[in-house]
Design a protein around this motif. Structure first.
Motif, PDB file in Angstrom:
ATOM      1  N   GLY A   1      -2.847   3.660  -1.301  1.00 30.63           N
ATOM      2  CA  GLY A   1      -4.188   2.722  -2.515  1.00 30.63           C
ATOM      3  C   GLY A   1      -3.097   1.465  -2.962  1.00 30.63           C
ATOM      4  O   GLY A   1      -1.763   1.764  -2.330  1.00 30.63           O
TER       5      GLY A   1
ATOM      6  N   LEU B   1       0.380  -0.517  -5.034  1.00 31.36           N
ATOM      7  CA  LEU B   1       0.916   0.195  -5.220  1.00 31.36           C
ATOM      8  C   LEU B   1       0.898  -0.649  -6.193  1.00 31.36           C
ATOM      9  O   LEU B   1       1.399  -1.862  -6.278  1.00 31.36           O
ATOM     10  N   PRO B   2       1.675   0.304  -7.750  1.00 31.86           N
ATOM     11  CA  PRO B   2       2.179  -0.669  -8.924  1.00 31.86           C
ATOM     12  C   PRO B   2       2.918  -0.880  -8.612  1.00 31.86           C
ATOM     13  O   PRO B   2       3.972  -0.668  -8.130  1.00 31.86           O
TER      14      PRO B   2
ATOM     15  N   CYS C   1       2.026  11.750  -5.165  1.00 34.88           N
ATOM     16  CA  CYS C   1       1.583  11.276  -3.795  1.00 34.88           C
ATOM     17  C   CYS C   1       3.268  11.664  -3.020  1.00 34.88           C
ATOM     18  O   CYS C   1       3.329  11.617  -1.379  1.00 34.88           O
TER      19      CYS C   1
ATOM     20  N   ARG D   1       6.991   0.635  -7.978  1.00 37.70           N
ATOM     21  CA  ARG D   1       7.003   1.676  -6.841  1.00 37.70           C
ATOM     22  C   ARG D   1       6.911   1.419  -5.621  1.00 37.70           C
ATOM     23  O   ARG D   1       5.809   0.609  -4.748  1.00 37.70           O
TER      24      ARG D   1
ATOM     25  N   ARG E   1       0.853  -1.457   0.089  1.00 38.58           N
ATOM     26  CA  ARG E   1       0.156   0.007   0.128  1.00 38.58           C
ATOM     27  C   ARG E   1       0.919   1.481   0.224  1.00 38.58           C
ATOM     28  O   ARG E   1       2.299   1.086   0.552  1.00 38.58           O
ATOM     29  N   CYS E   2       0.464   2.317  -0.718  1.00 35.91           N
ATOM     30  CA  CYS E   2       0.894   3.229  -0.875  1.00 35.91           C
ATOM     31  C   CYS E   2       1.175   4.153   0.666  1.00 35.91           C
ATOM     32  O   CYS E   2       0.041   4.449   1.304  1.00 35.91           O
TER      33      CYS E   2
ATOM     34  N   CYS F   1       2.610   5.287  -4.544  1.00 39.29           N
ATOM     35  CA  CYS F   1       1.998   5.034  -5.418  1.00 39.29           C
ATOM     36  C   CYS F   1       2.312   5.885  -6.774  1.00 39.29           C
ATOM     37  O   CYS F   1       2.098   5.646  -8.687  1.00 39.29           O
ATOM     38  N   SER F   2       2.562   7.100  -6.501  1.00 39.58           N
ATOM     39  CA  SER F   2       2.788   7.937  -7.802  1.00 39.58           C
ATOM     40  C   SER F   2       3.996   9.089  -7.281  1.00 39.58           C
ATOM     41  O   SER F   2       3.684   9.733  -5.962  1.00 39.58           O
TER      42      SER F   2
END
Length: 86
Positions: A45, A47-48, A59, A51, A39-40, A55-56
C-alpha cells in the motif's frame, strides 16, 4: 538431487554459502544508503508521510513475525510456506 549436486560443486570449488541474512535485499544495500520507497514492504500500500518502510505498525510487526517464522522453520516447513505464498 539438485541440492546434492550443488553441494558437491560448492565443495569442489571451496565456495561458502552466504547466511540467510546475507541473501536478503536489505543486506546488499550499504548502511546509510537512503532508499526511496513509495510502497509498504508488507502490503504494498502507499506509504504515509513519515513512514519509511511500512505503512503501519501492524504491517511492521507482521513482516518481522513472518521473517522470524521463516528463520526458525525446518527445510520442509519453509517449502510449504513458499508454496502457500504463491
Amino acid at each position: 538431487m539438485a541440492r546434492d549436486l550443488l553441494s558437491e560443486a560448492h565443495r569442489i570449488i571451496n565456495a561458502t554459502r552466504p547466511t540467510w541474512e546475507e541473501g536478503q535485499q536489505e543486506w546488499a544495500i550499504q548502511i546509510g544508503t537512503l532508499i526511496e520507497r513509495i510502497r509498504c514492504v508488507r502490503c504494498h500500500g502507499p506509504l504515509p508521510d513519515g513512514r519509511p518502510k511500512f505503512c503501519s505498525d501492524l504491517c511492521k510487526r507482521a513482516h518481522h513475525m513472518q521473517i522470524g517464522r521463516i528463520k526458525g522453520a525446518t527445510e520442509s516447513n519453509v517449502v510449504e510456506m513458499a508454496i502457500r505464498s504463491i
